[in-house]
Scaffold this active site. Structure first.
Site, PDB file in Angstrom:
ATOM      1  N   HIS A 171      40.709  34.989  37.390  1.00  0.00           N
ATOM      2  CA  HIS A 171      40.613  33.803  37.204  1.00  0.00           C
ATOM      3  C   HIS A 171      39.425  32.959  37.939  1.00  0.00           C
ATOM      4  O   HIS A 171      39.048  33.388  38.707  1.00  0.00           O
ATOM      5  CB  HIS A 171      41.923  33.007  37.739  1.00  0.00           C
ATOM      6  CG  HIS A 171      43.089  33.362  37.000  1.00  0.00           C
ATOM      7  ND1 HIS A 171      44.217  33.951  37.674  1.00  0.00           N
ATOM      8  CD2 HIS A 171      43.481  33.351  35.725  1.00  0.00           C
ATOM      9  CE1 HIS A 171      45.343  34.097  36.868  1.00  0.00           C
ATOM     10  NE2 HIS A 171      44.831  33.747  35.612  1.00  0.00           N
ATOM     11  N   CYS A 258      47.414  30.512  44.125  1.00  0.00           N
ATOM     12  CA  CYS A 258      48.587  30.970  43.139  1.00  0.00           C
ATOM     13  C   CYS A 258      49.732  30.718  43.410  1.00  0.00           C
ATOM     14  O   CYS A 258      50.884  30.819  42.575  1.00  0.00           O
ATOM     15  CB  CYS A 258      48.174  32.334  42.590  1.00  0.00           C
ATOM     16  SG  CYS A 258      46.807  33.067  42.973  1.00  0.00           S
TER      17      CYS A 258
HETATM   18  C1  CIR Z   1      48.135  38.218  37.067  1.00  0.00           C
HETATM   19  O1  CIR Z   1      47.399  38.979  36.805  1.00  0.00           O
HETATM   20  O2  CIR Z   1      48.536  37.419  36.380  1.00  0.00           O
HETATM   21  C2  CIR Z   1      48.903  38.490  38.340  1.00  0.00           C
HETATM   22  N1  CIR Z   1      49.367  39.531  38.928  1.00  0.00           N
HETATM   23  C3  CIR Z   1      48.023  37.478  39.555  1.00  0.00           C
HETATM   24  C4  CIR Z   1      47.921  35.851  39.288  1.00  0.00           C
HETATM   25  C5  CIR Z   1      46.972  35.573  40.342  1.00  0.00           C
HETATM   26  N2  CIR Z   1      47.123  34.212  39.869  1.00  0.00           N
HETATM   27  C6  CIR Z   1      45.782  33.246  40.188  1.00  0.00           C
HETATM   28  O3  CIR Z   1      44.849  33.600  40.610  1.00  0.00           O
HETATM   29  N3  CIR Z   1      45.995  31.885  39.958  1.00  0.00           N
END
Ligand code: CIR
Length: 263
Positions: A171, A258
């Site tokens: 992201h 997150c």
């Molecule tokens: C994903 O791949 O969506 C989750 N394992 C990690 C999300 C992390 N979120 C973020 O960086 N905002």
């Protein structure tokens, strides 16, 4: 030391407890190993406690094992002042995480994506003063950015949308965040041609890139533990620097921001 109100003064945190099957979530970091649930929960409790200690009112939802990534609540909902925007993730497994969060955002006006071809994860959205930077990723597309922009303009009519093409991290905020107004901290793994000339850009050493996801809240900044350059940058802007261990969430590509919605 100056207080940097990057968005507004936050008073509340919404979070969701990690599910025991968190290792079934999406990840590009399997080389780091499988997360240990007990350790992840200890790190999670420390994270929540640090937020409480900073004076925030913390609400924690129970986990839902249908969503092994469900504790990364920053992705399905974006909160901007009194408005909450429900995203549709580009990741199918995460597409329905957000609905169950909305009833807990009492008092906020809810906006939804109307365009069925619009996608977005909140991790791609970085507010910087009167701009919103939206990373174009596997999770977020231009139609998603435009839908968000339309909703944001109902709150702040002059907000400017900058779509940021990038590669190298999951992201946008995995690789760049704002430590102080117009001062951005950047993981060199994130590659982009976006013109950052309006900002001061601090590029971290490659081995500290993971910690580019800083979390400023009111007069404090939360950072990942064990990254000395990031700590020094944080200390040059804030008197209160709180370090948190994130090793188990890192294994699932999760960063500090997150794990919470701040509003
Ligand atoms: C994903 O791949 O969506 C989750 N394992 C990690 C999300 C992390 N979120 C973020 O960086 N905002």
């Amino acid at each position: 030391m100056p207080h940097h109100p990057l968005l507004a003064d936050f008073t509340k945190i919404l979070a969701r407890r990690p599910s025991p099957n968190l290792a079934d979530g999406l990840t590009t970091s399997s080389h780091l190993g499988v997360p240990d649930y007990a350790l992840a929960m200890r790190q999670y409790e420390n994270y929540l406690q640090a937020l409480r200690d900073a004076g925030l009112e913390v609400t924690v939802l129970d986990y839902d094992s249908r969503f092994p990534d469900g504790h990364f609540v920053e992705d399905p909902v974006i909160i901007f002042h009194e408005m909450a925007f429900l995203c549709r993730s580009g990741a199918l497994s995460r597409r329905h995480e957000g609905e169950s969060i909305l009833p807990h955002l009492a008092g906020l006006r809810i906006e939804r994506m109307e365009d069925n071809f619009a996608y977005m994860d909140g991790g791609d959205v970085l507010f910087c003063g009167d701009r919103v930077l939206v990373g174009m990723s596997e999770r977020t597309n231009r139609a998603g950015a435009e839908a968000l922009h339309k909703a944001l303009k109902t709150v702040q009519p002059n907000i400017r949308l900058d779509c940021v093409e990038f590669t190298g991290v999951l992201h946008l905020k995995s690789g760049i965040t704002e430590v102080a107004p117009n001062v951005l901290v950047h993981d060199p793994a994130l590659k982009t041609n976006y013109d950052f000339s309006w900002a001061k850009l601090i590029t971290l050493p490659a081995e500290e890139g993971y910690a580019a996801d800083l979390m400023p809240i009111n007069d404090s900044v939360f950072i990942v533990k064990g990254f000395p350059t990031v700590k020094a940058i944080a200390e040059s802007h804030y008197t209160k620097v709180i370090e948190l261990d994130m090793s188990e969430f890192r294994k699932m590509d999760g960063g500090l921001t997150c794990l919470s919605l701040r509003y």
